[in-house]
Design a protein around this motif. Structure first.
Motif, mmCIF file in Angstrom:
data_model
loop_
_atom_site.group_PDB
_atom_site.id
_atom_site.type_symbol
_atom_site.label_atom_id
_atom_site.label_comp_id
_atom_site.label_asym_id
_atom_site.label_seq_id
_atom_site.Cartn_x
_atom_site.Cartn_y
_atom_site.Cartn_z
ATOM 1 N N ALA A 77 0.814 -1.221 0.000
ATOM 2 C CA ALA A 77 0.000 0.000 0.000
ATOM 3 C C ALA A 77 0.845 1.268 0.000
ATOM 4 C CB ALA A 77 -0.928 0.010 1.211
ATOM 5 N N GLY A 78 2.176 1.107 0.013
ATOM 6 C CA GLY A 78 3.067 2.251 -0.143
ATOM 7 C C GLY A 78 3.561 2.879 1.139
ATOM 8 N N TRP A 240 -7.405 -2.503 -4.453
ATOM 9 C CA TRP A 240 -7.245 -1.154 -3.897
ATOM 10 C C TRP A 240 -5.884 -1.008 -3.220
ATOM 11 C CZ3 TRP A 240 -12.616 -0.248 -1.085
ATOM 12 C CH2 TRP A 240 -13.611 -0.080 -2.073
ATOM 13 N N ILE A 241 -5.442 -2.070 -2.542
ATOM 14 C CA ILE A 241 -4.131 -2.016 -1.876
ATOM 15 C C ILE A 241 -3.030 -1.798 -2.911
ATOM 16 C CG2 ILE A 241 -2.445 -3.321 -0.526
ATOM 17 C CD1 ILE A 241 -4.785 -4.752 0.827
ATOM 18 N N PHE A 242 -3.059 -2.576 -3.984
ATOM 19 C CA PHE A 242 -2.070 -2.411 -5.051
ATOM 20 C C PHE A 242 -2.142 -1.006 -5.655
ATOM 21 C CE2 PHE A 242 -2.140 -7.152 -5.397
ATOM 22 C CZ PHE A 242 -0.767 -7.359 -5.270
ATOM 23 N N ALA A 243 -3.366 -0.533 -5.887
ATOM 24 C CA ALA A 243 -3.542 0.783 -6.508
ATOM 25 C C ALA A 243 -3.049 1.899 -5.601
ATOM 26 C CB ALA A 243 -5.015 0.993 -6.849
ATOM 27 N N ALA A 244 -3.338 1.792 -4.303
ATOM 28 C CA ALA A 244 -2.927 2.833 -3.348
ATOM 29 C C ALA A 244 -1.412 2.946 -3.280
ATOM 30 C CB ALA A 244 -3.487 2.526 -1.964
ATOM 31 N N GLY A 246 0.709 1.777 -5.774
ATOM 32 C CA GLY A 246 1.293 1.970 -7.101
ATOM 33 C C GLY A 246 1.253 3.412 -7.553
ATOM 34 N N ASP A 247 0.067 4.015 -7.542
ATOM 35 C CA ASP A 247 -0.102 5.420 -7.934
ATOM 36 C C ASP A 247 -1.321 5.945 -7.189
ATOM 37 O OD1 ASP A 247 -0.583 7.896 -9.144
ATOM 38 O OD2 ASP A 247 0.132 7.221 -11.100
ATOM 39 N N ALA A 248 -1.081 6.542 -6.051
ATOM 40 C CA ALA A 248 -2.172 6.957 -5.169
ATOM 41 C C ALA A 248 -3.100 7.971 -5.833
ATOM 42 C CB ALA A 248 -1.610 7.530 -3.872
ATOM 43 N N GLN A 249 -2.524 8.925 -6.568
ATOM 44 C CA GLN A 249 -3.351 9.958 -7.182
ATOM 45 C C GLN A 249 -4.245 9.381 -8.268
ATOM 46 O OE1 GLN A 249 -3.439 13.087 -5.874
ATOM 47 N NE2 GLN A 249 -5.255 13.243 -7.161
ATOM 48 N N VAL A 256 -10.797 4.921 -5.798
ATOM 49 C CA VAL A 256 -10.263 4.094 -4.714
ATOM 50 C C VAL A 256 -10.130 4.942 -3.451
ATOM 51 C CG1 VAL A 256 -8.281 2.740 -3.903
ATOM 52 C CG2 VAL A 256 -9.013 2.598 -6.307
ATOM 53 N N PRO A 257 -10.671 4.508 -2.320
ATOM 54 C CA PRO A 257 -10.538 5.263 -1.063
ATOM 55 C C PRO A 257 -9.135 5.069 -0.465
ATOM 56 C CG PRO A 257 -11.746 3.245 -0.654
ATOM 57 C CD PRO A 257 -11.493 3.297 -2.141
ATOM 58 N N VAL A 258 -8.158 5.738 -1.037
ATOM 59 C CA VAL A 258 -6.757 5.519 -0.713
ATOM 60 C C VAL A 258 -6.482 5.727 0.773
ATOM 61 C CG1 VAL A 258 -4.397 6.354 -1.098
ATOM 62 C CG2 VAL A 258 -5.969 6.085 -3.028
#
Length: 370
Positions: A77-78, A240-244, A246-249, A256-258
């Motif tokens: 999740a970064g 969502w975890i991967f997306a948060a 990978g590129d939060a913006q 996605v509710p980052v």
């Protein structure tokens, strides 16, 4: 036409090779294979792979595995959590204070400890997402805060930094066995009776198997790995975890509710650390202010060995579990191979460096960077 066909086949072959190389578990698989091969060759006759030896390094691996699962999902999740080690010591001490010093029922002590620690995890996440501060700095501060409380509270109440009597206080409690019991006792007794595993031949335990059950610590590790893997790879929240990470913006633009994802991952990391702490105090029967020292770094190293990128957005729970397995096998294997145990730290440094180099290469394969 024939040349074009051959070219297409080569492209397809390279594509398959590239897919294999960018699997996050690759480093963990290679490392585990190398470690097991080494110790089979140099410690195979020392008892490392009999029932008792296997249980020893499996238990140690499970300790790493529990905290590695939480650290893995958080890193994907970064974010990082450097307070994990201090959380372990703090959680164990709170159970001792509530259950022994204050005399509360152990099940209440355990539940309240989980609530407090997960609350600290939520606070870490909230500060990170609301202030934009690096999680490294925020959780470094929490590391010192929790470690300070872990020393201050027992000194104030008991005038000491080690509190015993937890096992006695947990007798008859309905929740404590979920963390401190062993399962499969009759099965291991049967295996001992038929000669599959060794049994004691002297003393009060004559006839009993040398391994009398599987500690709940190992059960918790397996459950967390399975749940973490399914969550990450079979659910929308996993995406969502991967997306948060990978590129939060871009993830926010996609709905996605980052912020919520990151806060929940900090809470889950604290939850895993608390499970480790409860299992530990139930095993030892005491809590110490120095428990959990450096565990945060060991968890991160296990995750990196397992293929997670330090930049977030890429990783595997199975890979992190393999990284934890490598830790456990090496830590115990050095003893069986009659190698100086202090070299374990040397191994950690070397394997971390190699894992980072491999992960950097993988990142370049994924992104096309040079």
């Amino acid at each position: 036409m024939s040349d074009a066909t051959h070219t297409d086949e080569r492209v397809r072959e390279m594509s398959k090779l590239r897919k294999a190389l960018i699997r996050p578990e690759l480093g963990g698989i290679v490392g585990a294979t190398a470690v097991f091969t080494f110790f089979l060759l140099f410690a195979g006759n020392s008892g490392m792979f009999n029932a008792q030896g296997v249980m020893n390094w499996t238990t140690v691996s499970a300790q790493f595995m529990i905290i590695a699962v939480g650290a893995c999902l958080l890193m994907i999740a970064g974010e990082f959590d450097l307070s994990v080690g201090s959380m372990i010591g703090f959680a164990g001490m709170m159970i001792a204070v509530f259950g022994v010093t204050l005399g509360w029922p152990m099940w209440i002590a355990i539940i309240i400890t989980f609530v407090i620690c997960v609350g600290f995890g939520a606070l870490n996440g909230y500060i990170v997402v609301r202030t934009g501060l690096p999680s490294f700095i925020v959780t470094l501060a929490t590391l010192f805060i929790l470690r300070g409380f872990t020393i201050f509270i027992p000194q104030t109440l008991e005038r000491k930094t080690i509190i015993g009597g937890i096992r006695e206080a947990a007798e008859g409690d309905f929740l404590a066995p979920l963390f401190g019991a062993k399962v499969g006792g009759p099965v291991f007794q049967w295996l001992g009776d038929i000669g599959v595993i060794d049994v004691f031949t002297r003393g009060n335990r004559a006839g009993e198997p040398v391994v009398d059950g599987i500690p709940m610590l190992i059960i918790w590790a397996i459950v967390l790995v399975v749940v973490g893997h399914i969550l990450l790879n079979r659910t929308r929240f996993g995406n969502w975890i991967f997306a948060a990470g990978g590129d939060a913006q871009a993830a926010r633009y996609a709905g996605v509710p980052v912020e919520r994802v990151k806060i929940l991952m900090f809470m889950f990391t604290a939850f895993c650390a608390t499970i480790f702490a409860v299992c530990q105090v139930m095993e030892f029967g005491s809590a110490g202010a120095d428990r959990g020292l450096l565990k945060e770094f060991e968890a991160i190293i296990a995750v990196v060995i397992g293929g997670a990128l330090l930049t977030g957005g890429y990783g595997s729970v199975i890979g992190a579990a393999l990284g934890a397995l490598i830790f456990g096998v090496v830590q115990q294997g050095l003893f069986f191979a009659n190698v100086e145990s202090s070299l374990f730290r040397v191994f950690l440094g070397v394997i971390l460096l190699l894992a980072v180099i491999l992960n950097t290469y993988i990142r370049r394969l994924i992104t096309g960077e040079r």
